[in-house]
Motif scaffolding. Sequence first.
Motif, PDB file in Angstrom:
ATOM      1  N   TRP A 108     -33.743 -72.242 -81.617  1.00  0.00           N
ATOM      2  CA  TRP A 108     -33.551 -70.807 -81.403  1.00  0.00           C
ATOM      3  C   TRP A 108     -34.890 -70.087 -81.378  1.00  0.00           C
ATOM      4  CZ3 TRP A 108     -34.412 -66.440 -84.518  1.00  0.00           C
ATOM      5  CH2 TRP A 108     -33.818 -65.265 -84.071  1.00  0.00           C
ATOM      6  N   ILE A 109     -35.811 -70.461 -82.281  1.00  0.00           N
ATOM      7  CA  ILE A 109     -37.129 -69.837 -82.337  1.00  0.00           C
ATOM      8  C   ILE A 109     -37.882 -70.072 -81.033  1.00  0.00           C
ATOM      9  CG2 ILE A 109     -39.388 -69.961 -83.470  1.00  0.00           C
ATOM     10  CD1 ILE A 109     -37.382 -68.411 -85.058  1.00  0.00           C
ATOM     11  N   VAL A 110     -37.711 -71.280 -80.449  1.00  0.00           N
ATOM     12  CA  VAL A 110     -38.440 -71.617 -79.217  1.00  0.00           C
ATOM     13  C   VAL A 110     -37.763 -70.996 -77.999  1.00  0.00           C
ATOM     14  CG1 VAL A 110     -39.163 -73.521 -77.716  1.00  0.00           C
ATOM     15  CG2 VAL A 110     -39.378 -73.737 -80.207  1.00  0.00           C
ATOM     16  N   MET A 111     -36.411 -71.036 -77.953  1.00  0.00           N
ATOM     17  CA  MET A 111     -35.702 -70.645 -76.744  1.00  0.00           C
ATOM     18  C   MET A 111     -35.664 -69.133 -76.540  1.00  0.00           C
ATOM     19  SD  MET A 111     -34.837 -73.265 -75.067  1.00  0.00           S
ATOM     20  CE  MET A 111     -33.716 -72.476 -73.933  1.00  0.00           C
ATOM     21  N   VAL A 112     -35.548 -68.372 -77.613  1.00  0.00           N
ATOM     22  CA  VAL A 112     -35.416 -66.920 -77.446  1.00  0.00           C
ATOM     23  C   VAL A 112     -36.608 -66.321 -76.703  1.00  0.00           C
ATOM     24  CG1 VAL A 112     -35.355 -64.731 -78.702  1.00  0.00           C
ATOM     25  CG2 VAL A 112     -33.807 -66.568 -79.337  1.00  0.00           C
ATOM     26  N   PRO A 113     -37.876 -66.628 -77.072  1.00  0.00           N
ATOM     27  CA  PRO A 113     -38.991 -66.068 -76.297  1.00  0.00           C
ATOM     28  C   PRO A 113     -39.004 -66.540 -74.842  1.00  0.00           C
ATOM     29  CG  PRO A 113     -39.748 -66.845 -78.437  1.00  0.00           C
ATOM     30  CD  PRO A 113     -38.369 -67.351 -78.259  1.00  0.00           C
ATOM     31  N   LEU A 114     -38.637 -67.825 -74.620  1.00  0.00           N
ATOM     32  CA  LEU A 114     -38.628 -68.342 -73.249  1.00  0.00           C
ATOM     33  C   LEU A 114     -37.573 -67.634 -72.401  1.00  0.00           C
ATOM     34  CD1 LEU A 114     -39.072 -72.176 -73.883  1.00  0.00           C
ATOM     35  CD2 LEU A 114     -40.801 -70.525 -73.131  1.00  0.00           C
ATOM     36  N   VAL A 115     -36.383 -67.426 -72.983  1.00  0.00           N
ATOM     37  CA  VAL A 115     -35.326 -66.732 -72.242  1.00  0.00           C
ATOM     38  C   VAL A 115     -35.736 -65.287 -71.954  1.00  0.00           C
ATOM     39  CG1 VAL A 115     -32.955 -65.888 -72.398  1.00  0.00           C
ATOM     40  CG2 VAL A 115     -33.492 -68.205 -73.147  1.00  0.00           C
ATOM     41  N   TYR A 116     -36.370 -64.655 -72.924  1.00  0.00           N
ATOM     42  CA  TYR A 116     -36.812 -63.279 -72.727  1.00  0.00           C
ATOM     43  C   TYR A 116     -37.848 -63.206 -71.600  1.00  0.00           C
ATOM     44  CZ  TYR A 116     -38.879 -58.718 -73.576  1.00  0.00           C
ATOM     45  OH  TYR A 116     -39.351 -57.444 -73.420  1.00  0.00           O
ATOM     46  N   ILE A 117     -38.799 -64.132 -71.618  1.00  0.00           N
ATOM     47  CA  ILE A 117     -39.831 -64.138 -70.577  1.00  0.00           C
ATOM     48  C   ILE A 117     -39.206 -64.368 -69.206  1.00  0.00           C
ATOM     49  CG2 ILE A 117     -41.843 -65.402 -69.730  1.00  0.00           C
ATOM     50  CD1 ILE A 117     -42.622 -65.896 -72.643  1.00  0.00           C
ATOM     51  N   TYR A 118     -38.223 -65.291 -69.136  1.00  0.00           N
ATOM     52  CA  TYR A 118     -37.582 -65.577 -67.845  1.00  0.00           C
ATOM     53  C   TYR A 118     -36.858 -64.337 -67.315  1.00  0.00           C
ATOM     54  CZ  TYR A 118     -34.527 -67.699 -64.392  1.00  0.00           C
ATOM     55  OH  TYR A 118     -33.865 -68.003 -63.231  1.00  0.00           O
ATOM     56  N   PHE A 119     -36.119 -63.659 -68.184  1.00  0.00           N
ATOM     57  CA  PHE A 119     -35.407 -62.452 -67.752  1.00  0.00           C
ATOM     58  C   PHE A 119     -36.393 -61.357 -67.352  1.00  0.00           C
ATOM     59  CE2 PHE A 119     -31.594 -64.350 -69.296  1.00  0.00           C
ATOM     60  CZ  PHE A 119     -30.547 -63.630 -68.757  1.00  0.00           C
ATOM     61  N   ALA A 120     -37.483 -61.226 -68.101  1.00  0.00           N
ATOM     62  CA  ALA A 120     -38.458 -60.190 -67.779  1.00  0.00           C
ATOM     63  C   ALA A 120     -39.138 -60.466 -66.437  1.00  0.00           C
ATOM     64  CB  ALA A 120     -39.493 -60.094 -68.907  1.00  0.00           C
ATOM     65  N   GLN A 121     -39.433 -61.768 -66.157  1.00  0.00           N
ATOM     66  CA  GLN A 121     -40.101 -62.115 -64.902  1.00  0.00           C
ATOM     67  C   GLN A 121     -39.187 -61.923 -63.704  1.00  0.00           C
ATOM     68  OE1 GLN A 121     -43.286 -62.927 -64.365  1.00  0.00           O
ATOM     69  NE2 GLN A 121     -43.788 -62.652 -66.535  1.00  0.00           N
ATOM     70  N   THR A 122     -37.881 -62.131 -63.896  1.00  0.00           N
ATOM     71  CA  THR A 122     -36.938 -62.029 -62.771  1.00  0.00           C
ATOM     72  C   THR A 122     -36.246 -60.674 -62.702  1.00  0.00           C
ATOM     73  OG1 THR A 122     -35.191 -63.001 -64.139  1.00  0.00           O
ATOM     74  CG2 THR A 122     -36.508 -64.502 -62.790  1.00  0.00           C
ATOM     75  N   LEU A 123     -36.710 -59.700 -63.498  1.00  0.00           N
ATOM     76  CA  LEU A 123     -36.107 -58.369 -63.470  1.00  0.00           C
ATOM     77  C   LEU A 123     -36.374 -57.706 -62.120  1.00  0.00           C
ATOM     78  CD1 LEU A 123     -34.711 -56.043 -65.069  1.00  0.00           C
ATOM     79  CD2 LEU A 123     -37.020 -55.284 -65.700  1.00  0.00           C
ATOM     80  N   PRO A 124     -35.332 -57.299 -61.387  1.00  0.00           N
ATOM     81  CA  PRO A 124     -35.561 -56.642 -60.089  1.00  0.00           C
ATOM     82  C   PRO A 124     -36.212 -55.269 -60.285  1.00  0.00           C
ATOM     83  CG  PRO A 124     -33.247 -56.531 -60.678  1.00  0.00           C
ATOM     84  CD  PRO A 124     -33.894 -57.405 -61.686  1.00  0.00           C
TER      85      PRO A 124
END
Length: 290
Positions: free
Chosen positions: A187-203
């Motif tokens: 959870w500690i590793v995945m949460v920042p990665l998921v956040y970064i992915y959503f932020a990078q793909t934000l239209p």
Amino acid sequence: AMPASDFISNRMDEALRHLNDVKPVDGWATDVYINSAGEKLVQLRRRNVPLGDGGFVGIVLDSDKVVVGVTSFLPENGPPKYARGVSLVERDGTVCRVQRSLKVTLPDLQTAAEETLNASRERMRADRERARRSLQSQTSVPVAQVTNNGSNSLTDEQNPQLLAYGLYALGSIALMKIVFAIFFSAWIVMVPLVYIYFAQTLPSNDSFDAKKELKRVMRGDKLPEDHPDKPKDWLSRSIARVSASIGTELATSLGYEVSLQDVIGVCTIASVRVPTIDLDFYWVGALGKW
């Protein structure tokens, strides 16, 4: 008015105890009230529904265990010996579909007091027995035996079993700690990665075209495939596309309002207010699309 009120109250309590014994989940209760003539009456209720027409001067249990709504006591002065009324509940707890006129012989005050005392003793005995059984049911499987000299000791067969149970418990606790640590680390590793992915793909906000999105909605592009209003063939899709274009242009001819709200950098909520048709439309922008 009710004669010998304590006696009548005891008779009513007796009837209620009987009903709660035979039908404990039917919600039996009595409701005492004063009518317009100043008379003190009582109603028997089952699940908050009154039984009988109007109130009664008392509720008693006859010798056949039938609950009777009393309309009069005899004699009117002094301790009552008889009661006249109608049947309300049969001895098995079923409500009387057809009420019968009954005359009930009541016990004298001394007999009624003895019956009340005996009933109280019986309830206390039953409560003690239920408490004793409850304690016995909560007692775990014994792991110790009492020897002849009064001391407690484990048998040779129980020692290995007790040790095995202890090892199983310790192993389960250790396994749960390991699983929890793995999930927590993931959870500690995945949460920042998921956040970064959503932020990078934000239209971007500029990519939101209100008229274009309204047309998609009106021609059914956002509907699920099994929705009955979604166009299925080329002809229905073409008709829907033309109707959506015309409808969108007419609806937005007098203007529309667009509002974009960023949500912690992972998605954007877009709302379009169309005053002409008095409707609000909402989109969520995430993962590169609306």
